[in-house]
Write a protein that holds these residues in place. Structure first.
Motif, PDB file in Angstrom:
ATOM      1  N   THR A  27      52.349 -21.438  38.423  1.00  0.00           N
ATOM      2  CA  THR A  27      53.216 -21.435  39.596  1.00  0.00           C
ATOM      3  C   THR A  27      52.362 -21.194  40.834  1.00  0.00           C
ATOM      4  OG1 THR A  27      53.616 -19.057  39.518  1.00  0.00           O
ATOM      5  CG2 THR A  27      55.112 -20.472  38.226  1.00  0.00           C
ATOM      6  N   THR A  28      52.956 -21.440  41.996  1.00  0.00           N
ATOM      7  CA  THR A  28      52.255 -21.199  43.253  1.00  0.00           C
ATOM      8  C   THR A  28      51.848 -19.738  43.358  1.00  0.00           C
ATOM      9  OG1 THR A  28      53.533 -22.980  44.268  1.00  0.00           O
ATOM     10  CG2 THR A  28      52.440 -21.467  45.765  1.00  0.00           C
ATOM     11  N   ALA A  29      52.741 -18.838  42.953  1.00  0.00           N
ATOM     12  CA  ALA A  29      52.437 -17.405  43.010  1.00  0.00           C
ATOM     13  C   ALA A  29      51.274 -17.051  42.087  1.00  0.00           C
ATOM     14  CB  ALA A  29      53.677 -16.596  42.641  1.00  0.00           C
ATOM     15  N   GLU A  30      51.253 -17.609  40.888  1.00  0.00           N
ATOM     16  CA  GLU A  30      50.158 -17.331  39.951  1.00  0.00           C
ATOM     17  C   GLU A  30      48.822 -17.848  40.489  1.00  0.00           C
ATOM     18  OE1 GLU A  30      51.947 -19.348  36.609  1.00  0.00           O
ATOM     19  OE2 GLU A  30      52.315 -17.452  35.569  1.00  0.00           O
ATOM     20  N   ILE A  31      48.856 -19.027  41.082  1.00  0.00           N
ATOM     21  CA  ILE A  31      47.626 -19.598  41.645  1.00  0.00           C
ATOM     22  C   ILE A  31      47.150 -18.758  42.818  1.00  0.00           C
ATOM     23  CG2 ILE A  31      46.609 -21.613  42.781  1.00  0.00           C
ATOM     24  CD1 ILE A  31      48.639 -23.323  41.173  1.00  0.00           C
ATOM     25  N   ALA A  32      48.084 -18.319  43.650  1.00  0.00           N
ATOM     26  CA  ALA A  32      47.718 -17.478  44.784  1.00  0.00           C
ATOM     27  C   ALA A  32      47.039 -16.199  44.303  1.00  0.00           C
ATOM     28  CB  ALA A  32      48.964 -17.145  45.614  1.00  0.00           C
ATOM     29  N   GLU A  33      47.566 -15.613  43.255  1.00  0.00           N
ATOM     30  CA  GLU A  33      46.976 -14.394  42.702  1.00  0.00           C
ATOM     31  C   GLU A  33      45.584 -14.665  42.126  1.00  0.00           C
ATOM     32  OE1 GLU A  33      49.630 -11.942  40.332  1.00  0.00           O
ATOM     33  OE2 GLU A  33      47.933 -11.432  39.048  1.00  0.00           O
TER      34      GLU A  33
END
Length: 190
Positions: A147-153
């Motif tokens: 997800t976008t959130a996982e990639i951001a992390e």
């Protein structure tokens, strides 16, 4: 009983060297993977070998590979295995003549594995032309199903920056892969 365990638990057990978790994953996914491989290769022996190789690699890399969606991971691995098999069998790159597909409907089914291999090769080439960070983020998004959130992390970027990189990758790849548009449309209409 392992057969009732959700995917996430099975993956954790697999990473902990649990052979029963591996057997459960094998039993759960072997037949669907084989069916897909057979549809692509039209050869039972080759399909079996490709699927066995996927499970062998899954077991060998169980502690090092982070898998978010097991089914997506296995079918993506199968797709690349089939593509590599076809490329090896052909021994060379085939010229892309997607326009011919529209005029030869009977050839579409026979040409699909070859065209898929060409598309995959073109996609890889397109990704290699992306800036390094953009290519990495695109792979995480589309191939690893992050997800976008996982990639951001993972990357230390904001979600907005991740979305920007994905948008830029898609824009660039759309231009790079425009010759495959007819083929892709025909695949989705099947």
């Amino acid at each position: 009983m392992y057969t009732d365990l959700p995917e996430e638990i099975l993956l954790k057990l697999l990473r902990a060297d649990d052979a029963q978790a591996f057997r459960t994953i094998y039993v759960r996914y072997w037949r669907p993977l084989f069916n897909q491989a057979y549809r692509r290769t039209l050869n039972r022996t080759i399909a079996e070998e490709l699927v066995q190789d996927i499970f062998l690699k899954l077991w060998e890399n169980r502690q090092h590979t982070l898998i978010g969606n097991l089914e997506a991971y296995l079918f993506t691995a199968l797709r690349y295995s089939v593509i590599n098999h076809i490329k090896h069998k052909l021994g060379r790159e085939q010229p892309t003549e997607v326009e011919l597909l529209a005029d030869e409907p009977m050839a579409v089914a026979a040409d699909v594995p070859v065209r898929e291999a060409e598309l995959a090769t073109a996609l890889e080439a397109g990704i290699r032309h992306l800036p390094e960070k953009t290519g990495y983020i695109f792979r995480l998004s589309r191939f690893d199903q992050k997800t976008t959130a996982e990639i951001a992390e993972l990357t230390g970027l904001t979600e907005r920056a991740v979305e920007y990189h994905i948008t830029q990758a898609l824009r660039s790849l759309r231009l790079h892969l425009k010759e495959f548009l007819t083929f892709c449309l025909l695949l989705f209409l099947k």
